[in-house]
Design a protein around this motif. Structure first.
Motif, PDB file in Angstrom:
ATOM      1  N   ILE A 176      11.472  -8.370  -3.554  1.00 20.45           N
ATOM      2  CA  ILE A 176      10.245  -7.803  -2.981  1.00 20.45           C
ATOM      3  C   ILE A 176       9.483  -8.757  -2.049  1.00 20.45           C
ATOM      4  O   ILE A 176       8.482  -8.372  -1.455  1.00 20.45           O
ATOM      5  N   GLY A 177       9.974  -9.999  -1.921  1.00 21.35           N
ATOM      6  CA  GLY A 177       9.358 -10.911  -0.961  1.00 21.35           C
ATOM      7  C   GLY A 177       7.989 -11.414  -1.397  1.00 21.35           C
ATOM      8  O   GLY A 177       7.614 -11.339  -2.571  1.00 21.35           O
ATOM      9  N   ASP A 178       7.232 -11.921  -0.441  1.00 20.17           N
ATOM     10  CA  ASP A 178       5.903 -12.471  -0.721  1.00 20.17           C
ATOM     11  C   ASP A 178       4.949 -11.355  -1.124  1.00 20.17           C
ATOM     12  O   ASP A 178       4.783 -10.371  -0.395  1.00 20.17           O
ATOM     13  N   GLU A 219       5.015  -3.043   1.134  1.00 17.15           N
ATOM     14  CA  GLU A 219       4.602  -1.887   1.945  1.00 17.15           C
ATOM     15  C   GLU A 219       5.802  -1.238   2.640  1.00 17.15           C
ATOM     16  O   GLU A 219       5.959  -0.011   2.594  1.00 17.15           O
ATOM     17  N   VAL A 220       6.661  -2.044   3.277  1.00 12.85           N
ATOM     18  CA  VAL A 220       7.803  -1.434   3.978  1.00 12.85           C
ATOM     19  C   VAL A 220       8.819  -0.867   2.995  1.00 12.85           C
ATOM     20  O   VAL A 220       9.510   0.110   3.300  1.00 12.85           O
ATOM     21  N   ALA A 222      -1.185  -7.253   6.536  1.00 11.76           N
ATOM     22  CA  ALA A 222      -0.928  -6.918   5.127  1.00 11.76           C
ATOM     23  C   ALA A 222      -2.096  -6.130   4.528  1.00 11.76           C
ATOM     24  O   ALA A 222      -3.260  -6.492   4.717  1.00 11.76           O
ATOM     25  N   GLY A 223      -1.774  -5.056   3.842  1.00 14.03           N
ATOM     26  CA  GLY A 223      -2.783  -4.235   3.172  1.00 14.03           C
ATOM     27  C   GLY A 223      -3.508  -3.261   4.065  1.00 14.03           C
ATOM     28  O   GLY A 223      -4.384  -2.521   3.608  1.00 14.03           O
ATOM     29  N   LYS A 224      -3.155  -3.202   5.357  1.00 12.67           N
ATOM     30  CA  LYS A 224      -3.863  -2.338   6.311  1.00 12.67           C
ATOM     31  C   LYS A 224      -3.100  -1.054   6.635  1.00 12.67           C
ATOM     32  O   LYS A 224      -3.517  -0.275   7.482  1.00 12.67           O
ATOM     33  N   HIS A 282      -0.167  -2.576  -4.693  1.00 13.26           N
ATOM     34  CA  HIS A 282       0.079  -2.222  -3.293  1.00 13.26           C
ATOM     35  C   HIS A 282      -0.027  -0.718  -3.067  1.00 13.26           C
ATOM     36  O   HIS A 282      -0.588  -0.274  -2.056  1.00 13.26           O
ATOM     37  N   LYS A 283       0.481   0.061  -3.991  1.00  7.55           N
ATOM     38  CA  LYS A 283       0.403   1.519  -3.844  1.00  7.55           C
ATOM     39  C   LYS A 283      -1.052   1.969  -3.764  1.00  7.55           C
ATOM     40  O   LYS A 283      -1.425   2.814  -2.936  1.00  7.55           O
ATOM     41  N   LYS A 284      -1.890   1.375  -4.598  1.00  7.48           N
ATOM     42  CA  LYS A 284      -3.316   1.726  -4.615  1.00  7.48           C
ATOM     43  C   LYS A 284      -4.012   1.253  -3.339  1.00  7.48           C
ATOM     44  O   LYS A 284      -4.791   2.000  -2.716  1.00  7.48           O
ATOM     45  N   ALA A 285      -3.713   0.016  -2.917  1.00  8.34           N
ATOM     46  CA  ALA A 285      -4.361  -0.542  -1.716  1.00  8.34           C
ATOM     47  C   ALA A 285      -3.989   0.239  -0.463  1.00  8.34           C
ATOM     48  O   ALA A 285      -4.801   0.408   0.449  1.00  8.34           O
ATOM     49  N   LEU A 286      -2.756   0.738  -0.443  1.00  6.70           N
ATOM     50  CA  LEU A 286      -2.250   1.432   0.746  1.00  6.70           C
ATOM     51  C   LEU A 286      -2.369   2.949   0.652  1.00  6.70           C
ATOM     52  O   LEU A 286      -2.062   3.659   1.612  1.00  6.70           O
TER      53      LEU A 286
END
Length: 344
Positions: A13-15, A22-23, A306-308, A51-55
């Motif tokens: 999943i990377g950093d 996201e991707v 990130a996160g946008k 991430h799901k919530k932030a995006l």
């Protein structure tokens, strides 16, 4: 497709603070992607949920604790840690690098043990991932140390494949690193990969010059005449279709690259700058020459977005399909190679 036939794609999943997750989520928003493979993410439910919530992305994911629990009709998340990990979107932090390494290391172990078929890696931050257990310039070097074979970084699209004779090293070290042995090794790896991984029977390979204008007969450097040109001549005597050296500016400016199945650049930016100018966002990073298959998108962690909800998944999707295609071509090649009827 029967579940027994589905290709299992493991995804590191990377950093955690970048656009990797996201991707990944955007790639599998389309349920039809599950027709092509069974994805297994290596991470933790809490990190993905953050991430799901932030995006504001709704992508159903099944958490599992063992690779044996995978569901071939769902996106699987192998939980490899339980603790709460602080996520600071857009920031390079040591702890985010630590868990990026954990995801990569466990995914690589599953790859070595044949529990996954293909490894797809989301971007890491090359500084924060460094530790006593991860002391490598990047994914390519780490995977070469942990898998069989000699690696070659290839940035590719359907129409352009650029490999690197030298990879993540300082420019000041490039000239002294390029030797006849190294050139022969990298040409050999690219040639074999074009045959076995891409199904090209007699591939044509171009080698770029080290110096401007191929050194202008020694006026601006002797390496092209004394090292690269004689080595290419030796390789051609073995029957391989290898040509060069070509001055990089004219080679790309005149679109000569379209005449070749593969191109070898002498150093990182010589190959990757024109590649990304021509193909950024649709390119794939493929690690050729190793016993197992690994691909990745052609971009980095994207901390600035990130996160946008601005990250484009196109390159990640291309990397997914490239890994699947290479797996199929290599499998077919290996099966044909076992046949006593195969005429070489």
């Amino acid at each position: 497709m029967d579940k027994e036939d589905k290709i299992i794609v493991g995804i590191s999943i990377g950093d955690l603070n970048g656009i990797g997750i996201e991707v990944i989520l955007k790639t599998f928003q389309d349920k039809r992607m599950l027709d092509f493979c069974t994805p297994v993410l290596f991470g933790a439910t809490k990190a993905i949920s953050y991430h799901k919530k932030a995006l504001k992305l709704e992508v159903p994911i099944q958490g599992i604790t063992s690779i044996n629990q995978i569901n071939h009709n769902k996106i699987n998340l192998l939980n490899i840690w339980k603790e709460e990990v602080p996520i600071e979107l857009g920031k390079a932090t040591k702890i985010s690098g630590e868990y990026a390494a954990k995801s990569l290391e466990i995914a690589t172990t599953h790859l070595k043990e044949k529990k996954i078929d293909v490894l797809l890696t989301a971007p890491i931050n090359k500084e924060t991932i460094q530790s006593e257990s991860f002391n490598f310039p990047g994914h390519t070097e780490y995977l070469e140390a942990n898998l069989d074979g000699k690696s070659l970084m290839i940035l590719m699209t359907d129409k352009l494949r650029i490999g690197l004779i030298t990879g993540h090293i300082p420019i000041s070290k490039v000239a002294e690193t390029i030797t006849p042995a190294l050139i022969k090794e990298k040409v050999g790896v690219m040639y074999d990969s074009l045959v076995k991984d891409f199904g090209i029977n007699k591939p044509k390979i171009a080698v770029l010059s080290l110096n401007p204008h191929c050194g202008d007969n020694g006026v601006i450097g002797a390496e092209d005449d004394e090292i690269i040109r004689p080595t290419i001549a030796e390789i051609k005597e073995t029957g391989k279709l290898v040509f060069g050296p070509y001055a990089a500016d004219g080679f790309f400016g005149s679109e000569t690259y379209k005449q070749f199945d593969g191109v070898l650049a002498t150093y990182h930016d010589q190959g990757l700058a024109p590649f990304k100018a021509l193909s950024f966002g649709n390119g794939v990073n493929y690690t050729a020459g190793l016993s197992e298959i690994r691909t990745s998108p052609d971009h980095g962690t994207g901390f600035d977005i990130a996160g946008k909800n601005l990250a484009n998944p196109s390159s990640f999707i291309e990397a997914l399909f490239t890994g699947i295609k290479i797996f199929k071509v290599r499998k077919e090649y290996n099966e044909l190679s076992k046949s006593p009827l195969l005429v070489r």
